[in-house]
Each structure stands twice: as C-alpha cells, then as structure tokens.
Design a protein around this motif. Structure first.
Motif, PDB file in Angstrom:
ATOM      1  N   MET A   1       5.648   4.951   6.956  1.00  0.00           N
ATOM      2  CA  MET A   1       4.358   5.046   5.896  1.00  0.00           C
ATOM      3  C   MET A   1       5.318   4.570   4.277  1.00  0.00           C
ATOM      4  O   MET A   1       6.577   4.161   4.820  1.00  0.00           O
ATOM      5  N   ASN A   2       4.177   3.710   3.830  1.00  0.00           N
ATOM      6  CA  ASN A   2       3.894   3.472   2.878  1.00  0.00           C
ATOM      7  C   ASN A   2       4.419   3.694   1.615  1.00  0.00           C
ATOM      8  O   ASN A   2       3.276   4.414   1.622  1.00  0.00           O
ATOM      9  N   TYR A   3       4.919   4.217   0.944  1.00  0.00           N
ATOM     10  CA  TYR A   3       4.505   5.259  -0.986  1.00  0.00           C
ATOM     11  C   TYR A   3       4.709   4.411  -1.663  1.00  0.00           C
ATOM     12  O   TYR A   3       5.372   3.152  -1.647  1.00  0.00           O
ATOM     13  N   LYS A   4       3.617   4.610  -2.908  1.00  0.00           N
ATOM     14  CA  LYS A   4       3.855   3.760  -3.953  1.00  0.00           C
ATOM     15  C   LYS A   4       4.681   4.842  -5.155  1.00  0.00           C
ATOM     16  O   LYS A   4       4.044   6.163  -5.432  1.00  0.00           O
ATOM     17  N   ILE A   5       5.340   4.416  -5.731  1.00  0.00           N
ATOM     18  CA  ILE A   5       6.143   5.073  -6.704  1.00  0.00           C
ATOM     19  C   ILE A   5       5.656   3.925  -7.866  1.00  0.00           C
ATOM     20  O   ILE A   5       6.395   3.316  -8.601  1.00  0.00           O
ATOM     21  N   ASP A  61      -2.506   4.344 -16.200  1.00  0.00           N
ATOM     22  CA  ASP A  61      -2.948   4.310 -15.064  1.00  0.00           C
ATOM     23  C   ASP A  61      -2.226   4.167 -14.008  1.00  0.00           C
ATOM     24  O   ASP A  61      -2.684   4.019 -12.410  1.00  0.00           O
ATOM     25  N   VAL A  62      -1.024   3.073 -13.953  1.00  0.00           N
ATOM     26  CA  VAL A  62      -0.524   2.343 -13.125  1.00  0.00           C
ATOM     27  C   VAL A  62       0.559   4.137 -12.050  1.00  0.00           C
ATOM     28  O   VAL A  62       0.822   4.254 -11.382  1.00  0.00           O
ATOM     29  N   CYS A  63       0.823   5.042 -13.101  1.00  0.00           N
ATOM     30  CA  CYS A  63       0.708   6.375 -12.651  1.00  0.00           C
ATOM     31  C   CYS A  63       0.037   7.204 -12.128  1.00  0.00           C
ATOM     32  O   CYS A  63      -0.032   8.077 -10.956  1.00  0.00           O
ATOM     33  N   ARG A  64      -1.553   7.037 -11.991  1.00  0.00           N
ATOM     34  CA  ARG A  64      -2.137   7.295 -11.713  1.00  0.00           C
ATOM     35  C   ARG A  64      -3.102   7.154  -9.969  1.00  0.00           C
ATOM     36  O   ARG A  64      -3.055   7.990  -9.468  1.00  0.00           O
ATOM     37  N   SER A  65      -2.191   5.793 -10.112  1.00  0.00           N
ATOM     38  CA  SER A  65      -2.821   4.955  -8.456  1.00  0.00           C
ATOM     39  C   SER A  65      -1.665   5.290  -8.419  1.00  0.00           C
ATOM     40  O   SER A  65      -1.694   5.213  -7.059  1.00  0.00           O
ATOM     41  N   SER A  66      -0.838   5.677  -8.602  1.00  0.00           N
ATOM     42  CA  SER A  66       0.604   5.670  -7.416  1.00  0.00           C
ATOM     43  C   SER A  66       0.708   7.414  -6.766  1.00  0.00           C
ATOM     44  O   SER A  66       0.202   8.248  -7.113  1.00  0.00           O
ATOM     45  N   ASP A  67       1.645   7.991  -6.051  1.00  0.00           N
ATOM     46  CA  ASP A  67       1.509   8.920  -4.943  1.00  0.00           C
ATOM     47  C   ASP A  67       2.723  10.033  -6.220  1.00  0.00           C
ATOM     48  O   ASP A  67       2.540  11.112  -5.999  1.00  0.00           O
ATOM     49  N   ALA A  68       3.535   8.937  -7.000  1.00  0.00           N
ATOM     50  CA  ALA A  68       4.653   9.987  -7.671  1.00  0.00           C
ATOM     51  C   ALA A  68       4.761   9.013  -8.523  1.00  0.00           C
ATOM     52  O   ALA A  68       4.847   7.892  -8.702  1.00  0.00           O
ATOM     53  N   VAL A  69       5.771   9.872  -9.831  1.00  0.00           N
ATOM     54  CA  VAL A  69       6.362   8.503 -10.439  1.00  0.00           C
ATOM     55  C   VAL A  69       7.562   9.325 -11.224  1.00  0.00           C
ATOM     56  O   VAL A  69       7.970  10.421 -10.734  1.00  0.00           O
ATOM     57  N   MET A 275       5.529  14.369 -11.329  1.00  0.00           N
ATOM     58  CA  MET A 275       6.651  13.377 -12.084  1.00  0.00           C
ATOM     59  C   MET A 275       7.878  13.847 -11.889  1.00  0.00           C
ATOM     60  O   MET A 275       8.380  15.236 -11.775  1.00  0.00           O
ATOM     61  N   TYR A 276       9.307  13.120 -11.477  1.00  0.00           N
ATOM     62  CA  TYR A 276      10.327  13.741 -11.356  1.00  0.00           C
ATOM     63  C   TYR A 276      11.326  13.098 -11.948  1.00  0.00           C
ATOM     64  O   TYR A 276      11.233  11.710 -12.659  1.00  0.00           O
ATOM     65  N   GLU A 277      12.210  13.839 -13.301  1.00  0.00           N
ATOM     66  CA  GLU A 277      13.217  12.998 -13.988  1.00  0.00           C
ATOM     67  C   GLU A 277      14.347  14.005 -14.118  1.00  0.00           C
ATOM     68  O   GLU A 277      14.618  14.675 -13.467  1.00  0.00           O
ATOM     69  N   ALA A 302      15.526  12.522  -4.716  1.00  0.00           N
ATOM     70  CA  ALA A 302      15.594  13.901  -3.148  1.00  0.00           C
ATOM     71  C   ALA A 302      14.586  14.850  -3.593  1.00  0.00           C
ATOM     72  O   ALA A 302      13.513  14.858  -2.636  1.00  0.00           O
ATOM     73  N   MET A 303      14.259  14.983  -4.571  1.00  0.00           N
ATOM     74  CA  MET A 303      13.009  16.304  -4.869  1.00  0.00           C
ATOM     75  C   MET A 303      11.774  15.676  -4.399  1.00  0.00           C
ATOM     76  O   MET A 303      10.419  15.754  -4.527  1.00  0.00           O
ATOM     77  N   MET A 304      11.039  14.164  -5.228  1.00  0.00           N
ATOM     78  CA  MET A 304      10.271  13.320  -4.988  1.00  0.00           C
ATOM     79  C   MET A 304      10.101  13.583  -3.495  1.00  0.00           C
ATOM     80  O   MET A 304       9.061  13.259  -3.079  1.00  0.00           O
TER      81      MET A 304
END
Ligand code: NAD
Length: 356
Positions: A1-5, A61-69, A275-277, A302-304
C-alpha cells in the motif's frame, strides 16, 4: 500500500528526531512492502521566518490531503518575545482546529529496561506500567467563553467550562473502543461532586457504556485520580477525561514513566485521520547537538501505523525494535544513568532501523 504522510519537522530538535523516525518508517515499509510518501511542510517558528505566519494555509492543505500528519515540535527562544497569538505554538492549536483533532491519546508506558527512571518506589510499578490517557482536545474551559468583569472585589477574569453532550459522546466512544482493544477497563475522570459540566460528562459516559457491556467502567473525581496515579497507578488502564483534567493527568502519568524523550502521542479526528507527535517540545537547549532522544517520535510513528493505517504488526515491529535497542543497553543522555555510556540521536535511529 501507498500512504501519504504530511511531515512537519518544526523547530529545535524537531527536524533531528523526525529525520530518524522517517528512516525507521522506510525500513518498516521495505520489510512489509509499503511505500510511505512524505510531503514536508512548515509550521511553527521556521514558518514565521519563511512565510510570516506560524501555520501557512499550504501546510493545512497538505495535511488535509494526506492520510496522517507526523510532527516534530515547534517553538524556541528566538520567538519567545512575540505576542501570544503570533507565537509558533499557536500552530498546534490551529492544526487541532483545522484538522478536527478532538481526541488526544497519550500512552504512559514504563519500559522495563528504564524502570530506574521511574520516580515511584519499585514495588509500586513492579511488572511495568501501561496506561493510556484519552483527553478531549477541542472543548471545555480552554475554548469556552472568557473575559473580564468588574466586581465588588475589583477586576475579575473568567473562563467557562462547557461541554455539549455530543462532544462527550464522541470522546467517550474513542475511549471505549480503545478499552475494547486493550484490557476492557475504563476510568472516567471528572469532578461531578462540584461541576455541572462534569455531571453531564458522567451521564453521557454511562449512556455510551451501555453499548460496551464488556467494558468495566469506574468513575473517579479528578483529585482522587491524581492521588491514585502515584499511589497505585497499576489500577488504571484507559483513562478518559476532559481537556483541562487530561492536560494535567497526562503530564502526571508521563512523569511516572521517567523520560519525556520516550513518550509518543496521537491526536485523532473522526474516521482514521490523526496527527502524531512526541510529547516533548523543541528542546532548544539541546538542538543541533545530536543528543536528543528520537524514540518518542519513532514511537509516535508506530502509533500512526497502528491507529491511522491499521498496521498493527508493523507498529509492533517498531516498538519491539525500540525495546531491543534499550535491552542491548543503548541510551541517549536523557535516559542514561550517571556514568553510563551515551549514544547520539542518529546512532540510536540507525540501531532501531537495524533492529527492524
Ligand atoms: P521541552 O519538552 O522542549 O524540554 C524540556 C526539557 O526536556 C529540556 O531540558 C529538554 O532538553 C528535555 N528534552 C525534551 N525533549 C527531549 C528529547 N527528545 N531528548 C532529550 N531531552 C529532551 O519543553 P520546554 O523547554 O518547556 O519548551 C521548549 C519549547 O518547546 C518552547 O518553545 C515550548 O513552547 C515548545 N513546546 C512545543 C511543544 C510541541 O511542539 N508539541 C510541546 C511543548 C513545548
């Protein structure tokens, strides 16, 4: 799979710890056949310097169009003299609001290898500690009406704690779902003996509980919860609470585990977006010296994988790699005992990657 972060390295040690987390993610991707596609964007002090604002629209905008941050940390001495609403840290509030992140998950996990860093007596935490604090993030007193008035006693200030039933219901569901995936034990924390908002909180938690008959629920007043966390923390598994109580209790729970450099966090929206931090800040005092602990950020990655992408085995793989590096005796400065050898940020990242 491809994931956008969407990746927000931020300020101070942010770019250093994020760099290591991305290396570890790539290693996991290679092992399990996933591609992680990163788009780096600015937020915080570096965004003020380059774009004149702490949270540029492009970042949102980039965050919104991604799968996760995935976020490092923001802030630093350079911007400390700016007025409150212009400071780098405002970017965090903006991201929570713009991305609808209403649930904050903070695990407080005591690694056996770091048991000595725990400030509590060994017998209290014997066998380890594994608690998750689920904090409501976008309501309550931090976002309620606030202002100043004149009173008989002179000028006064007020902040209103207000919760709508739906706000409580959605955070309670997140917590019950979490409890179902863990030990089916949930503690709801409030101050229902004094606060009307807490009585509503307790009533809604009880309503949601009807849909989760397998989960054992108990209610604690916040003062008792604060006390029990240091007296007998092992009685807790998942804790759900309001914004302000969660702010305080999650810091208390984190401290029990020792180093701030080990603690990840997740902020979730409806659906799987999150969002993971790391819990820590930008640590300007140690930035650029290759001594920051990257493990909190690596564990956030890992949580993401677990919560947004549903990749439990891959998340376990990262957590086990961190445990192995600790078990092999490697320590960054923040978790080393006096006289113990110290390993740098990049080398710790490399060792974790190697252990994947
Ligand atoms: P901090 O967490 O940055 O640092 C506190 C102490 O812990 C420092 O001594 C630091 O060196 C140490 N520390 C933190 N992370 C570490 C790591 N990974 N490895 C080793 N040691 C680590 O908190 P602070 O000093 O209160 O804040 C510094 C800046 O960060 C401020 O501008 C603050 O507003 C900001 N901040 C940002 C976030 C965030 O981005 N989420 C959170 C908290 C603070």
């Amino acid at each position: 799979m491809n994931y956008k972060i969407a990746v927000i390295p931020g300020d101070g040690i942010g770019p250093e710890v994020i760099g290591e987390a991305l290396k570890v993610l790539d290693a996991v991707g290679e092992k399990y056949g996933h591609t992680f596609e990163y788009t780096k964007v600015l937020a915080g002090g570096c965004a003020i310097d380059e774009k004149g604002e702490c949270l540029p629209q492009e970042t949102v905008d980039v965050c919104r169009s991604s799968d996760a941050v995935l976020l490092g940390a923001v802030g630093g001495w350079k911007w400390d003299t700016l007025p409150g609403d212009k400071r780098p840290e405002r970017a965090l509030l903006g991201l929570r609001k713009e991305l609808g992140l209403f649930a904050n998950l903070r695990p407080a996990l005591l690694f056996e290898e770091l048991a000595e860093a725990c400030p509590l007596k060994p017998e209290i935490v014997e066998g380890g500690l594994d608690i998750v604090v689920v904090r409501e993030l976008t309501g309550g007193i931090y976002f309620g009406e606030k202002g100043t008035v004149d009173t008989d006693l002179g000028p006064a200030a007020y902040d209103v704690e207000q919760y709508a039933e739906e706000e409580v219901r959605r955070i309670a569901k997140v917590a019950f779902d979490m409890a179902m995936k863990r030990n089916k034990k949930l503690t709801s924390v409030d101050k229902a003996n004094v606060l009307e908002s807490s009585r509503l909180w307790r009533r809604i938690v009880a309503e949601v509980a009807e849909d989760y008959p397998e989960v054992e629920v108990n209610n604690f007043y916040v003062d008792n919860a604060a006390m029990q966390l240091v007296r007998n923390p092992k009685q807790f598994d998942v804790i759900v609470t309001s914004n302000i109580f969660g702010d305080i209790l999650s810091d208390e729970a984190s401290m029990i585990t020792g180093s701030i450099g080990m603690l990840p966090s997740a902020s979730l929206a409806n659906g799987n977006f999150g969002m993971y931090e790391p819990v820590h800040g930008s640590a300007p005092d140690i930035a650029g010296q290759d001594i920051a602990n990257p493990m909190a950020t690596i564990l956030s990655a890992a949580m993401m994988l677990r919560y947004t992408f549903g990749l439990g085995d891959e998340a376990d793989c990262i957590e086990n790699a961190v445990k192995k590096v600790l078990a092999d005796g490697y320590r960054t400065a923040d978790i080393a005992k006096d006289g113990e050898a110290v390993t740098g940020t990049a080398e710790i990242g490399r060792l974790i990657k190697e252990a994947i």
